[in-house]
Enzyme design. Structure first.
Site, short mmCIF file in Angstrom:
data_model
loop_
_atom_site.label_atom_id
_atom_site.label_comp_id
_atom_site.label_asym_id
_atom_site.label_seq_id
_atom_site.Cartn_x
_atom_site.Cartn_y
_atom_site.Cartn_z
NE ARG A 128 -3.90 -0.21 2.82
CZ ARG A 128 -4.78 -0.22 2.98
NH1 ARG A 128 -4.66 0.65 3.71
NH2 ARG A 128 -5.42 -0.99 3.58
CD GLU A 151 -7.13 5.07 13.30
OE1 GLU A 151 -6.15 6.16 11.99
OE2 GLU A 151 -8.55 4.92 12.76
CB SER A 182 -7.69 -1.09 11.79
OG SER A 182 -8.16 -1.54 10.72
CG LEU A 183 -12.15 -3.70 10.69
CD1 LEU A 183 -13.19 -3.96 9.31
CD2 LEU A 183 -12.95 -2.61 11.38
#
Length: 497
Positions: free
Chosen positions: A190, A287, A303-304
């Site tokens: 990314r 976060e 992150s979930l």
């Protein structure tokens, strides 16, 4: 992660958890309000102070100051079980961000933690050294490669699943450029794709075009695309001038997306720092927290999972729940639970003492005048300046000189934000816009500080060294190689002898 819901898994998870919280009889929601400071008790004996005063390493967090955005009233909220920092990340302090507008993602948790650390530190230099304190890894801000780029509109995230399904990055002339930067093209990591889009966006666009980076998936079946990406299709169609991503190339830009670093915690969500190991009664999750899970470059959607796992861990810790374990792990868990229970006992005592002393503000707080429009407008203008400064100097591609400039200018903005809050707060009419600016200024400076201190590119943190520094690094490397060669020759002579 395997389980998903179309192209909006995060939204569905958030909606489900929010509904469960709303339906819970022991949870109270306070809307239209923002936390401005943490409240601490320095000695556990009722001598409480906000995290804007005091200097004691044994301080314990017992609550938070909360500003009502509608009434502009500032109240004290006390918490025997502790305070959990979970306001999200700080990607909203950038000009281009996938995060929601408003008082969102402005680094509120980081700002609150830094102000707590500042007031507890006896060192005047503590304010400028964030590498090993209550926050860490803040230089690792992840930029999503493809956000919808339309002037005067909020940036909308175009999921990387589009590239996974074959979307191609093209310049204004239609040339595919992703493989100029990595053999895997659109499927490269990314951060590399984000830099590719950023660099192409900086190039002069073709005649008659105002932009130079587009996402093209028009070669896939139209019906399939609409079913596969309902959120993207719905958003583009909802505009005043609808767009059809099945027929048109979509203009894109990188945008600040996720904060890999944050408030430093252990595996139980307890906030840790330099002073006494951990900050008693203070936790962080989501976060806002730096658990170490993401390293320097978060993988998509992990992150979930982090929010679910560590959120539950914090809940169990605060509630004193000990998971079923065996042996030494069980002893450690029980010891941790005993410490939490002891801290809660001290917190209850401190809060009761403060109430007895008549210092409770939330039940009998004096009314405050409405926020001053001039200071609110000034704060909004400075925040816009801060976002541009972050994007231009602490963005996708960074240089030491730009970072140094950012640190200097952000220091001035932070001082001005603190002055606005202090002056208006003393006058009784600081508004939420000033509180937002103060959080963003403290968080932004900490990001720039961390980025300037780390000259090694890695993951979401990329530093393009200027020619002079690059040459020096090359000379140092050559000298090191020469020294290694001399050492080997000496070793060979010694071996022969």
């Amino acid at each position: 992660r395997i389980i998903h819901h179309a192209d909006c898994s995060g939204k569905v998870i958030t909606m489900s958890i929010t509904k469960a919280a709303f339906d819970h009889p022991l949870i109270e929601f306070v809307g239209d309000a923002v936390v401005t400071d943490l409240i601490m008790d320095e000695n556990g004996d009722g001598t409480a102070a906000t995290a804007t005063e005091g200097n004691n390493n044994d301080a314990m967090v017992i609550g938070a100051k909360v500003l009502n955005k509608r009434t502009n009233q500032l109240d004290d909220f006390y918490a025997v079980h502790g305070v959990v920092l979970a306001s999200g990340g700080l990607a909203g302090i950038y000009q281009h961000s996938t995060n929601p507008l408003g008082f969102n993602a402005l680094g509120s948790s980081v700002g609150l933690a830094l102000r707590l650390e500042d007031r507890l530190s006896s060192s005047s230099s503590g304010r400028n050294n964030r590498s090993n304190g209550i926050v860490s890894d803040l230089e690792y801000v992840q930029f999503h490669p493809t956000a919808l780029y339309l002037p005067n509109e909020a940036r909308f995230l175009l999921t990387e699943a589009l590239r996974g399904e074959g979307a191609i990055l093209r310049d204004a002339e239609g040339r595919a450029f992703a493989k100029d930067y990595h053999p895997n093209g659109e499927l490269a990591p990314r951060d590399i794709v984000a830099r590719a889009v950023f660099c192409e966006s900086q190039k002069t666009a073709a005649a008659g075009s105002e932009h130079n980076a587009y996402l093209d998936i028009t070669h896939r079946d139209s019906t399939w695309l609409k079913d596969r990406f309902p959120s993207v299709h719905g958003h583009l169609q909802s505009r005043d001038t609808p767009m059809d991503f099945t027929k048109d190339r979509i203009p894109v830009t990188p945008a600040a997306h996720y904060t890999c670093g944050g408030v430093t915690t252990d595996l139980n969500g307890c906030v840790i720092g330099d002073y006494n190991g951990s900050y008693r009664n203070l936790y962080a999750a989501g976060e806002a927290a730096r658990t170490g899970l993401h390293g320097g470059n978060r993988l998509a959607s992990t992150s979930l999972l982090e929010g679910l796992v560590f959120g539950a861990s914090v809940g169990e810790m605060v509630a004193g729940v000990v998971a079923a374990t065996t042996g030494q792990q069980d002893e450690v868990a029980l010891e941790g639970r005993e410490k939490v229970m002891e801290t809660m006992h001290h917190a209850r005592h401190a809060i009761e003492q403060r109430l007895v002393m008549g210092q409770q503000q939330s039940s009998a707080s004096s009314s405050r005048p409405s926020s001053d429009d001039r200071s609110s407008q000034e704060a909004v203008a400075i925040l816009a300046q801060l976002k541009s400064l972050m994007w231009d100097n602490v963005g996708v591609v960074r240089t030491p000189s730009n970072l140094a400039l950012a640190v200097s200018e952000l220091s001035a903005i932070r001082d001005e934000a603190d002055r606005l809050w202090k002056d208006e707060n003393n006058g009784g009419n600081a508004g939420w816009e000033v509180a937002a600016l103060r959080d963003a200024a403290h968080a932004g400076l900490a990001v720039a500080d961390a980025a300037l201190a780390n000259r090694v590119s890695g993951g979401a943190h990329f530093v393009a060294l200027e020619e002079e520094e690059e040459n020096k690094r090359g000379s140092d490397a050559a000298a090191a190689r020469e020294q290694d060669s001399d050492d080997e020759d000496d070793a060979f002579v010694a071996a022969r002898a």
